[in-house]
Design a protein around this motif. Structure first.
Motif, PDB file in Angstrom:
ATOM      1  N   PHE A 119     -32.959  12.781 -11.426  1.00  0.00           N
ATOM      2  CA  PHE A 119     -33.916  11.801 -10.919  1.00  0.00           C
ATOM      3  C   PHE A 119     -34.934  12.230 -10.729  1.00  0.00           C
ATOM      4  N   LYS A 120     -35.642  13.481 -10.423  1.00  0.00           N
ATOM      5  CA  LYS A 120     -37.076  13.786 -10.527  1.00  0.00           C
ATOM      6  C   LYS A 120     -38.231  13.381 -11.470  1.00  0.00           C
ATOM      7  N   ASP A 151     -34.508  22.383 -13.794  1.00  0.00           N
ATOM      8  CA  ASP A 151     -35.549  20.416 -13.833  1.00  0.00           C
ATOM      9  C   ASP A 151     -36.368  19.719 -13.710  1.00  0.00           C
ATOM     10  N   GLY A 260     -31.591  20.224  -1.879  1.00  0.00           N
ATOM     11  CA  GLY A 260     -32.952  21.346  -2.356  1.00  0.00           C
ATOM     12  C   GLY A 260     -33.648  21.296  -1.435  1.00  0.00           C
ATOM     13  N   ASN A 261     -35.088  20.952  -1.399  1.00  0.00           N
ATOM     14  CA  ASN A 261     -36.311  21.327  -0.958  1.00  0.00           C
ATOM     15  C   ASN A 261     -36.389  19.904  -0.052  1.00  0.00           C
ATOM     16  N   MET A 262     -35.244  19.432   0.084  1.00  0.00           N
ATOM     17  CA  MET A 262     -35.423  18.312   0.410  1.00  0.00           C
ATOM     18  C   MET A 262     -36.122  17.024   0.680  1.00  0.00           C
ATOM     19  N   GLY A 263     -36.978  16.987  -0.452  1.00  0.00           N
ATOM     20  CA  GLY A 263     -38.078  15.962  -1.424  1.00  0.00           C
ATOM     21  C   GLY A 263     -37.508  14.607  -1.491  1.00  0.00           C
ATOM     22  N   ASN A 264     -36.065  14.267  -1.850  1.00  0.00           N
ATOM     23  CA  ASN A 264     -35.325  13.088  -1.623  1.00  0.00           C
ATOM     24  C   ASN A 264     -34.645  12.475  -0.036  1.00  0.00           C
ATOM     25  N   SER A 312     -29.662  22.682  -9.298  1.00  0.00           N
ATOM     26  CA  SER A 312     -31.153  22.893  -8.510  1.00  0.00           C
ATOM     27  C   SER A 312     -31.319  22.763  -7.139  1.00  0.00           C
ATOM     28  N   THR A 417     -28.007  12.612  -8.781  1.00  0.00           N
ATOM     29  CA  THR A 417     -29.369  13.380  -8.955  1.00  0.00           C
ATOM     30  C   THR A 417     -29.678  13.948 -10.797  1.00  0.00           C
TER      31      THR A 417
HETATM   32  C1  PLP Z   1     -34.232  18.696  -7.296  1.00  0.00           C
HETATM   33  C2  PLP Z   1     -32.402  18.194  -7.663  1.00  0.00           C
HETATM   34  C3  PLP Z   1     -32.084  18.622  -6.049  1.00  0.00           C
HETATM   35  C4  PLP Z   1     -32.585  18.566  -4.940  1.00  0.00           C
HETATM   36  O1  PLP Z   1     -33.363  17.379  -4.630  1.00  0.00           O
HETATM   37  P1  PLP Z   1     -34.606  17.699  -2.947  1.00  0.00           P
HETATM   38  O2  PLP Z   1     -35.348  16.666  -3.029  1.00  0.00           O
HETATM   39  O3  PLP Z   1     -35.619  19.063  -3.559  1.00  0.00           O
HETATM   40  O4  PLP Z   1     -33.587  18.039  -1.976  1.00  0.00           O
HETATM   41  C5  PLP Z   1     -30.428  18.128  -5.975  1.00  0.00           C
HETATM   42  N1  PLP Z   1     -30.195  17.897  -7.465  1.00  0.00           N
HETATM   43  C6  PLP Z   1     -30.661  18.032  -8.989  1.00  0.00           C
HETATM   44  C7  PLP Z   1     -30.682  18.050  -9.892  1.00  0.00           C
HETATM   45  C8  PLP Z   1     -32.048  17.770  -9.029  1.00  0.00           C
HETATM   46  O5  PLP Z   1     -32.870  18.682  -9.785  1.00  0.00           O
END
Ligand code: PLP
Length: 477
Positions: A119-120, A151, A260-264, A312, A417
């Motif tokens: 999803f990045k 990722d 993870g980093n809570m950006g989403n 990730s 993701t």
């Molecule tokens: C980066 C990532 C996440 C976490 O997303 P955040 O925006 O950092 O919370 C979750 N799953 C996958 C596969 C990712 O690459």
């Protein structure tokens, strides 16, 4: 029109435009840039988005955060380039982020149809286009330094590959990435992409990036401290809402977000602030469950991160948390600074220490749940049994958390993701076969290091890295 200020300053600093923060990364006072106000869409405005293709919807929503720092025409061209058929080969135009139903009131939004199956891609493709456009307009170049545990590296590289005004230096740990990830990054090496493998773990590489940023303050950032990335994630919440509600606006939905980093999750929170009828933003964590603890108890504690089978999300401290806390504390920079400084100093903060209630984040619409390896495997099995589709381990963390909530009283949308092709071992463990590779990934077998510059760890590596960047950085002509 939103202007951008740091979460930690009282506006003594000149406010920035969207395009300024795009090229700047972290604010000088150590805070993160946030808009001074959020635009609002009425139900009618949201309904009008339903007939648009995704690139059109994307521009309609994101332009409200970009303000007049870029023309709508320019933004439309950049969105078309970011979300082209070539980059999203398995989609039909306009169907970049489709929804599928996997249970009663339970949906998955597919966000991983981009070039690196994560999803990045959605945020980084747009960020690369925005940066390149603005750099050209200003007659400037940008060298970007980043670190990846998997990722982010390939998604950032695929996003800026061949863009003339950007060079990307990406550090990765010599050991620790999957074969697929290494092969994917290796295939993107060359030209403006510099892959540098360092004999150190990921955490140490992140510190190296910070250290080097002091020597080279003009380096840019592609992690989600860059608001351009967050802004580019807000539109897909509007798209999934309309798809699930059949174009009608009013009823509420929940989102479950593997975090993870809570950006989403922050992007979802912003969509909610902009008027999208979201009831709860449900954060799913893996065994690194600090965010769940925070939301349930009001206390955030820095713990060492563990390596898991949803790697990730192996993040100890969510870098976008500061933006959330700034907002729930009423956009008060002094409180934000005190709270964050206490956290940085002691590794722990509690809402009750600043006179707020323990459920502050729940009041703001957040909720949470924890997954682990066993649940992840069971969820992959269950979704396969029910729908014959294979989901990746991070997506499974979200779906597992949704399933544990029992009877779902509102439509619940789980964010996909990544594609399972990137994480073969756990899929094999769960299902007894490896996921089918999409045609475009069939060539990814070469996981050798030949396309990586190799550097030792420690001080010796830092010196060599500095020299390498100095010799290879783009300079303005
Ligand atoms: C980066 C990532 C996440 C976490 O997303 P955040 O925006 O950092 O919370 C979750 N799953 C996958 C596969 C990712 O690459």
């Amino acid at each position: 029109m939103p202007e951008y200020i740091s979460t930690r300053t009282n506006g003594e600093d000149e406010p920035r435009s969207y395009t300024d923060v795009l090229l700047e990364g972290l604010a000088l006072d150590g805070g993160l840039y946030v808009p001074t106000e959020y635009p609002h869409l009425t139900d009618h405005d949201i309904r009008m988005l339903d007939s648009l293709s995704y690139p059109e919807l994307f521009v309609k929503v994101k332009s409200l955060l970009v303000g007049d720092s870029m023309s709508i025409m320019a933004q439309m061209g950049l969105a078309d380039a970011a979300y082209s058929q070539e980059k999203f080969p398995e989609t039909h135009r306009g169907d970049i982020v489709p929804i599928r139903q996997i249970g009663s009131n339970l949906y998955i939004q597919d966000l991983s149809k981009g070039p690196t199956a994560a999803f990045k891609d959605l945020a980084l493709q747009a960020l690369g286009q925005d940066m390149n456009y603005e750099l050209k307009r200003r007659g400037e170049v940008l060298n970007i330094l980043g670190a990846t545990s998997g990722d982010t590296g390939s998604a950032a590289e695929a996003a800026v590959k061949g863009l003339g005004s950007i060079s990307l230096f990406m550090l990765s740990p010599l050991n620790g990435m999957s074969d697929f990830q290494r092969a994917q990054m290796g295939a993107l090496s060359g030209g403006n992409i510099h892959n540098i493998a360092v004999d150190e773990p990921f955490d140490a590489l992140q510190s190296k990036v910070k250290e080097l940023n002091k020597d080279f303050p003009e380096l840019g950032a592609v992690n989600s401290i860059n608001f351009g990335r967050v802004a580019s994630q807000v539109p897909y919440y509007f798209s999934s809402y309309l798809q699930v509600m059949g174009g009608k606006v009013g009823g509420q939905v929940d989102f479950v977000i593997p975090s993870g980093n809570m950006g989403n999750a922050l992007a979802g929170y912003i969509a909610r602030k902009m008027g999208l009828p979201i009831r709860n933003i449900i954060i799913a964590t893996n065994e690194n469950s600090g965010l769940d603890h925070l939301i349930q108890t009001g206390r955030y504690k820095k713990e060492p991160s563990h390596i898991t089978t949803s790697p990730s999300m192996d993040i100890a401290v969510a870098s976008n948390y500061e933006r959330v806390i700034h907002d729930v504390l009423g956009a008060d920079p002094d409180r934000t600074r005190l709270y964050m400084e206490q956290f940085e100093r002691t590794g722990m903060v509690d809402f009750r220490d600043i006179g707020r209630s323990a459920d502050l984040l729940k009041q703001a619409g957040f909720d949470s749940g924890i997954s682990n390896h066993e649940k992840r495997v069971r969820t992959i099995q269950r979704v396969y049994k029910d729908t014959k589709s294979v989901i990746d381990p991070h997506t499974a963390d979200g779906v597992g958390v949704a399933l544990e909530r029992g009877q779902l009283d509102v439509p619940t949308i789980c964010m996909e993701t990544a594609l399972p092709v990137k994480f073969e071992p756990i899929i094999f463990e769960a299902l007894g076969f490896v996921p089918k590779r999409q045609a475009r990934f069939e060539g990814f077998h070469d996981s050798s290091d030949k396309n990586f510059v190799m550097l030792p760890g420690g001080a010796l590596g830092s010196v060599a890295l500095k020299k390498y960047i100095q010799e290879n950085a783009l300079t303005r002509v």
